[in-house]
Design a protein around this motif. Sequence first.
Motif, mmCIF file in Angstrom:
data_model
loop_
_atom_site.group_PDB
_atom_site.id
_atom_site.type_symbol
_atom_site.label_atom_id
_atom_site.label_comp_id
_atom_site.label_asym_id
_atom_site.label_seq_id
_atom_site.Cartn_x
_atom_site.Cartn_y
_atom_site.Cartn_z
ATOM 1 N N UNK A 18 24.209 51.298 52.129
ATOM 2 C CA UNK A 18 25.490 50.389 51.426
ATOM 3 C C UNK A 18 27.165 51.047 50.780
ATOM 4 N N UNK A 19 28.635 51.514 51.574
ATOM 5 C CA UNK A 19 29.200 51.867 50.819
ATOM 6 C C UNK A 19 29.781 50.783 49.694
ATOM 7 N N UNK A 20 29.608 49.868 50.237
ATOM 8 C CA UNK A 20 30.150 48.473 49.387
ATOM 9 C C UNK A 20 29.591 48.392 48.622
ATOM 10 N N UNK A 21 28.885 47.943 48.029
ATOM 11 C CA UNK A 21 27.679 48.244 46.860
ATOM 12 C C UNK A 21 27.719 49.171 46.192
ATOM 13 N N UNK A 22 27.780 50.380 46.811
ATOM 14 C CA UNK A 22 27.268 51.709 46.611
ATOM 15 C C UNK A 22 28.810 51.772 45.599
ATOM 16 N N UNK A 23 30.439 51.740 46.197
ATOM 17 C CA UNK A 23 31.667 51.980 45.401
ATOM 18 C C UNK A 23 31.663 50.396 44.426
ATOM 19 N N UNK A 24 31.436 49.187 44.492
ATOM 20 C CA UNK A 24 31.479 47.981 43.039
ATOM 21 C C UNK A 24 30.686 47.304 43.198
ATOM 22 N N UNK A 25 29.418 47.876 42.747
ATOM 23 C CA UNK A 25 27.997 47.331 42.161
ATOM 24 C C UNK A 25 27.245 46.014 43.070
ATOM 25 N N UNK A 26 26.178 45.323 42.673
ATOM 26 C CA UNK A 26 25.798 44.125 43.349
ATOM 27 C C UNK A 26 26.244 43.075 42.809
ATOM 28 N N UNK A 27 27.036 43.107 41.136
ATOM 29 C CA UNK A 27 26.942 41.565 40.554
ATOM 30 C C UNK A 27 28.044 42.435 39.447
ATOM 31 N N UNK A 28 29.189 42.113 39.217
ATOM 32 C CA UNK A 28 30.050 42.406 38.141
ATOM 33 C C UNK A 28 30.814 41.395 37.750
ATOM 34 N N UNK A 254 39.492 50.853 51.047
ATOM 35 C CA UNK A 254 39.355 51.614 49.998
ATOM 36 C C UNK A 254 40.232 50.660 48.759
ATOM 37 N N UNK A 255 42.277 49.837 49.174
ATOM 38 C CA UNK A 255 42.044 49.390 48.013
ATOM 39 C C UNK A 255 41.429 48.190 47.427
ATOM 40 N N UNK A 256 41.210 47.727 48.450
ATOM 41 C CA UNK A 256 40.131 46.334 47.665
ATOM 42 C C UNK A 256 39.159 46.998 46.706
ATOM 43 N N UNK A 257 38.416 47.798 47.527
ATOM 44 C CA UNK A 257 36.997 48.639 46.769
ATOM 45 C C UNK A 257 37.551 49.078 44.951
ATOM 46 N N UNK A 258 38.622 50.195 45.210
ATOM 47 C CA UNK A 258 39.081 50.427 43.926
ATOM 48 C C UNK A 258 39.742 48.956 43.079
ATOM 49 N N UNK A 259 39.851 48.143 42.960
ATOM 50 C CA UNK A 259 40.057 46.695 42.369
ATOM 51 C C UNK A 259 39.481 46.354 42.366
ATOM 52 N N UNK A 260 37.991 46.803 43.046
ATOM 53 C CA UNK A 260 37.107 45.957 42.699
ATOM 54 C C UNK A 260 36.212 46.565 41.740
ATOM 55 N N UNK A 261 35.536 47.864 42.124
ATOM 56 C CA UNK A 261 35.313 48.835 40.629
ATOM 57 C C UNK A 261 36.143 48.560 39.693
ATOM 58 N N UNK A 262 37.617 48.845 39.181
ATOM 59 C CA UNK A 262 38.331 48.649 37.889
ATOM 60 C C UNK A 262 37.706 48.221 37.439
ATOM 61 N N UNK A 263 38.013 46.728 38.084
ATOM 62 C CA UNK A 263 37.243 45.059 37.379
ATOM 63 C C UNK A 263 36.191 44.913 36.507
ATOM 64 N N UNK A 264 35.173 46.176 37.415
ATOM 65 C CA UNK A 264 33.417 46.228 37.107
ATOM 66 C C UNK A 264 32.706 47.088 36.164
ATOM 67 N N UNK A 265 34.807 47.539 36.219
ATOM 68 C CA UNK A 265 33.986 49.317 34.848
ATOM 69 C C UNK A 265 33.745 49.783 35.284
ATOM 70 N N UNK A 266 33.237 50.336 36.627
ATOM 71 C CA UNK A 266 33.170 51.302 37.514
ATOM 72 C C UNK A 266 33.730 52.665 37.870
ATOM 73 N N UNK A 267 34.008 53.877 38.094
ATOM 74 C CA UNK A 267 35.212 54.520 38.405
ATOM 75 C C UNK A 267 34.583 54.141 39.677
ATOM 76 N N UNK A 268 36.332 54.796 39.824
ATOM 77 C CA UNK A 268 36.937 54.518 41.009
ATOM 78 C C UNK A 268 37.558 56.092 42.030
ATOM 79 N N UNK A 269 36.587 57.360 40.735
ATOM 80 C CA UNK A 269 37.520 58.696 41.830
ATOM 81 C C UNK A 269 37.187 58.957 42.692
ATOM 82 N N UNK A 270 35.754 58.206 43.086
ATOM 83 C CA UNK A 270 34.978 58.922 44.350
ATOM 84 C C UNK A 270 35.149 58.345 45.255
#
Length: 505
Positions: A18-28, A254-270
């Motif tokens: 699940x690429x979305x879950x892998x990128x931005x987590x399950x609940x942040x 990719x833009x949406x996922x990176x923004x969400x990951x950043x907000x959830x304090x998750x890495x965005x580089x990969x």
Amino acid sequence: MQNGTARDEPRKEPEHVDIVQKSIGVLGKWHIWVCLAIFLVKFPVAWHQLSIVFVAPRTEFYCVDPNLDKCARNCSAHVFNRSVFSETILSEWDLVCEKEYLADLAQTVTMLGILFGNMVFGYLSDKFGRKLPLVGAVILQAVSGTIAAFSPWFSLFLIMRFFAALATGGTMVTSFVLIMELIGTEWRTVVGILYQIPFNLGHILLPVISYFLRDWRYFQAAISLPSLALIFYYWVMPESPRWLLAGGKREEAIKVLEKAAKSNNLPTKNIKNDVLEYLTNKVEDEQLESRKGNILDLVRTPIMRMYTIAICFNWLVCGLCFFGVSQFIGHLGGNIFLNVALSAVIQIPSTLFACWATKAWGRRKTLISANILSGVFLILIGVSPSEPTWIKSILSTTAMFGLSLSFPTVYIYSGELFPTMVRNIGVGTSSMCARFGSMAAPFVASLVTVEPWIPPIIFGVAPLIGAMLCLKLPETLDCKLPDTIEEAEMFEIRSREEKSALRGH
């Protein structure tokens, strides 16, 4: 097994990750803020679906000529009791006696609009994304609802009410889909149930708004204009990354996922490389698409036919009884504002209880218990005395607890019973049955004018039949979601084998 994946099948993991879950987590933090924003749309959903209780409440009326019966053919006009409501659509357009059915038609038109809204905006959200149709729906809801408030003709009021309901159906389907596509698997069931809480809060606010605005026109405007504030969705609401990926809009996803990951304090580089790898490995998925079923698959085999009949009937019961009882409560004796408020307040603990019960008891026992609870207490309303009025108020409040427990449970249950290849068709068809039930609800509720006991008896018997049909369904708690008809039928086959083994002992 390693992380839930067989070691001898390493090459299949990229395809099913699940690429979305892998990128931005399950609940942040990002998920929570987006959900809270989307939850706001449920307030006008409750207001427009249930407003008929205060737009067309039953009131006493008399013929302007005291020598004539109030429904006499030669009675030229009527005088209405305005001690509670200064103006309703009944007094505005004289919808009494032979025109009484028109007041019920207003609610049927609403439910018909929601049905078409689910279908129209379901198509639009698949074609143009979740965000734009959601923004368009809230604008249409505000504009058409406000025009309905100041309509000089009943026919225009009905048309505008239909369009407001069409928009309401649109906000319901697009908002729910967006939440389900953003939230991780572990929290999807809980958030899906909690999604009903804003609806419950909107229901609670309805009698408060009506208490201070006793003229139906001001009341209608008050529940319509707030939707304009939701236009802010255009600037702050993200598009569904799943829809963007499915539509080949890679860079936007990719833009949406990176923004969400950043907000959830998750890495965005990969994220960019993960998305590219995911899309590369997502080959031959068209084979699964080609295996999608059609509506006939819901009734093709005896087991699937049993699932479909039982679930569809339970959806019909939810639509018929929830909206019918909500309207019927307005006909009960006592304070209409207090009666509606009590029936609304009880829905919040009921919804929260559903989160626990569906896990602790399972889907089947929860739905059966909810149906029996609501059915028994609704029948008790039909046989209980009219005085004191608090007796029926308590009975109706308890019945609403059961009905509010049924709705989220049957939604989860149907999504788990139907296999992937017909899940959308199955849940969509079931939901359509709820709309048919809700269209019939006002006419059943209005039978109170014939005999006060008829509506609660009908509303009470229906969930009891639903409970009996649930006995034919298997339990799906903690089961893997089926992908094919054969896998779905294994629920029933395993259930029969377990029963046979128990009888053997």
